[in-house]
Design a protein around this motif. Structure first.
Motif, PDB file in Angstrom:
ATOM      1  N   ASN A  91      58.625 -57.546   9.214  1.00 60.24           N
ATOM      2  CA  ASN A  91      59.940 -57.969   9.691  1.00 60.24           C
ATOM      3  C   ASN A  91      59.905 -58.508  11.113  1.00 60.24           C
ATOM      4  O   ASN A  91      60.955 -58.741  11.723  1.00 60.24           O
ATOM      5  N   GLY A  92      58.705 -58.690  11.683  1.00 53.09           N
ATOM      6  CA  GLY A  92      58.574 -59.228  13.030  1.00 53.09           C
ATOM      7  C   GLY A  92      58.635 -58.205  14.130  1.00 53.09           C
ATOM      8  O   GLY A  92      58.568 -58.568  15.315  1.00 53.09           O
ATOM      9  N   GLN A  93      58.762 -56.927  13.827  1.00 55.01           N
ATOM     10  CA  GLN A  93      58.839 -55.871  14.824  1.00 55.01           C
ATOM     11  C   GLN A  93      57.469 -55.205  14.975  1.00 55.01           C
ATOM     12  O   GLN A  93      56.754 -55.015  13.995  1.00 55.01           O
ATOM     13  N   PRO A  94      57.084 -54.817  16.218  1.00 56.08           N
ATOM     14  CA  PRO A  94      55.794 -54.146  16.408  1.00 56.08           C
ATOM     15  C   PRO A  94      55.818 -52.724  15.856  1.00 56.08           C
ATOM     16  O   PRO A  94      56.853 -52.051  15.869  1.00 56.08           O
ATOM     17  N   TYR A  95      54.649 -52.286  15.371  1.00 57.80           N
ATOM     18  CA  TYR A  95      54.522 -50.929  14.850  1.00 57.80           C
ATOM     19  C   TYR A  95      53.067 -50.506  14.980  1.00 57.80           C
ATOM     20  O   TYR A  95      52.166 -51.332  15.193  1.00 57.80           O
ATOM     21  N   GLN A 123      51.009 -49.636  22.893  1.00 61.58           N
ATOM     22  CA  GLN A 123      51.283 -51.059  22.730  1.00 61.58           C
ATOM     23  C   GLN A 123      50.000 -51.865  22.540  1.00 61.58           C
ATOM     24  O   GLN A 123      50.015 -52.927  21.922  1.00 61.58           O
ATOM     25  N   VAL A 170      58.405 -52.269   5.042  1.00 62.08           N
ATOM     26  CA  VAL A 170      58.969 -51.680   6.265  1.00 62.08           C
ATOM     27  C   VAL A 170      59.333 -50.222   6.040  1.00 62.08           C
ATOM     28  O   VAL A 170      59.108 -49.363   6.910  1.00 62.08           O
ATOM     29  N   ALA A 215      49.305 -51.737  18.778  1.00 62.28           N
ATOM     30  CA  ALA A 215      50.402 -52.087  17.873  1.00 62.28           C
ATOM     31  C   ALA A 215      50.125 -53.413  17.179  1.00 62.28           C
ATOM     32  O   ALA A 215      49.376 -54.262  17.676  1.00 62.28           O
ATOM     33  N   GLN A 216      50.738 -53.582  16.034  1.00 61.00           N
ATOM     34  CA  GLN A 216      50.671 -54.815  15.269  1.00 61.00           C
ATOM     35  C   GLN A 216      52.089 -55.256  14.925  1.00 61.00           C
ATOM     36  O   GLN A 216      53.033 -54.460  15.000  1.00 61.00           O
ATOM     37  N   VAL A 217      52.213 -56.509  14.557  1.00 60.93           N
ATOM     38  CA  VAL A 217      53.523 -57.055  14.191  1.00 60.93           C
ATOM     39  C   VAL A 217      53.765 -56.794  12.710  1.00 60.93           C
ATOM     40  O   VAL A 217      52.926 -57.124  11.862  1.00 60.93           O
ATOM     41  N   GLY A 218      54.899 -56.184  12.397  1.00 61.19           N
ATOM     42  CA  GLY A 218      55.220 -55.833  11.029  1.00 61.19           C
ATOM     43  C   GLY A 218      55.742 -57.010  10.234  1.00 61.19           C
ATOM     44  O   GLY A 218      55.967 -58.110  10.768  1.00 61.19           O
TER      45      GLY A 218
END
Length: 357
Positions: free
Chosen positions: A254-258, A246, A203, A249-252
């Protein structure tokens, strides 16, 4: 006797006088240095008691003060507390003013210096009260912490006592402890900790790459477009950019999009091909001149005619409402949409006349 003889006799008589003989001896004797004489200082006579009272007497109100002013005496005894009174020009003497005020439901009358002393006590008491409140809060927090620790200690003691007295409880606690501290459980906890460390590292790297890409490319491009097209704000551009990204974007971890580094090129292409074009369109739309007054008047007349036609049709329909079964006549085809202002006016007038008939 002639004049010469008279002068001679007068001189002899003068020389024979004892005063002249003593003066002559004193003049012929050697002179000693004269002793210095004390300087005589003239002193003024002391004033009489009446004159002293007249000198120290306060000037009357009519003597020197303008109309509307009164002479205020100055404090001549010891002040209740040390303070300085100033005006616009500097320090002034402290007047013997009496301040009347209400405190604790009672009216008090105190001199100005006493009022200042009471104010000092008030400031001191306020600071002291704040300190007392802070100490009370800290003491309350410590008391709560102490009670919590006491509760935990009491609970642990009760558990130990039960372990010593209840064999079944002791065996269950031992089995649970062995299960939680088995090699498999310890390895599982270690793996979770390692995984958390990896996620935090990933992250941090993702945040570093994204921040660098935004600061070096995205933000300068948005500022450049906003400066070239002043009617479009940077906030609008950033909002549209974030909405478009969006899709990439992909899911990081930690579960957050980036936005991954592999999609940075897509972001660049979007800025050049889509965001800049959209900003140009919005700027052109916001910058185009207002419509001509004649066209606005024609549009208003058309809207008004259409409203009047609808009202007339509704009134006529209510007045000629058929009774019985509806006719089987085919429905009229929907009129075509007028292409010009004149066509719209003609259509509206036709509808009005048709409804009236």
């Amino acid at each position: 006797m002639d004049i010469q003889e008279a002068l001679t006799e007068a001189a002899n008589a003068a020389m024979s006088s004892p005063e002249l003989v003593e003066a002559t001896k004193a003049a012929e004797a050697p002179q000693e240095p004269a002793e210095p004489q004390d300087e005589v200082v003239e002193t003024e006579a002391p004033e009489t008691e009446a004159e002293a009272e007249a000198t120290t007497e306060e000037p009357t109100e009519d003597a020197a003060l303008p109309e509307g002013y009164v002479a205020v005496p100055v404090v001549d005894d010891k002040l209740a507390t040390e303070f300085v009174l100033k005006d616009a020009e500097g320090e002034v003497e402290i007047p013997a003013l009496i301040v009347e005020y209400k405190a604790n439901g009672k009216v008090r009358q105190d001199r100005l210096d006493q009022v200042v002393k009471l104010a000092q006590f008030g400031v001191y008491n306020e600071a002291r009260e704040q300190q007392i409140k802070q100490v009370e809060q800290e003491a309350q927090a410590l008391q709560q912490e102490r009670e919590e620790l006491a509760r935990i200690v009491e609970e642990r003691e009760a558990q130990l006592e039960r372990i010593l007295q209840d064999e079944e409880f002791f065996l269950s606690v031992r089995d649970l402890y062995q299960a939680e501290n088995s090699p498999e459980k310890r390895a599982e906890r270690a793996e979770r900790e390692i995984e958390n460390i990896k996620i935090q590292s990933q992250v941090a790297e993702i945040s570093r790459q994204g921040q660098a890409f935004y600061e070096s490319e995205v933000k300068p491009a948005i500022d450049l477009i906003a400066n070239a097209l002043p009617s479009v704000t940077p906030a609008e551009l950033e909002e549209r950019m974030a909405y478009a990204m969006q899709l990439h974007a992909q899911v990081g971890p930690n579960g957050q999009p980036y936005l991954p580094a592999s999609q940075f090129e897509s972001a660049r292409q979007y800025i050049v091909n889509d965001l800049a074009v959209w900003a140009q369109m919005m700027h052109a739309r916001r910058s185009e001149p207002a419509t001509s007054p004649a066209l606005e008047q024609a549009q208003a007349a058309t809207a008004k005619a259409q409203i009047e036609a609808q009202k007339a049709k509704r009134v006529v329909g209510q007045a000629t409402k058929p009774v019985g079964r509806a006719s089987s006549a085919p429905a009229k085809s929907k009129a075509a949409k007028p292409a010009t202002v004149d066509d719209a006016l003609d259509s509206a007038m036709s509808e009005i006349l048709a409804s009236i008939r």
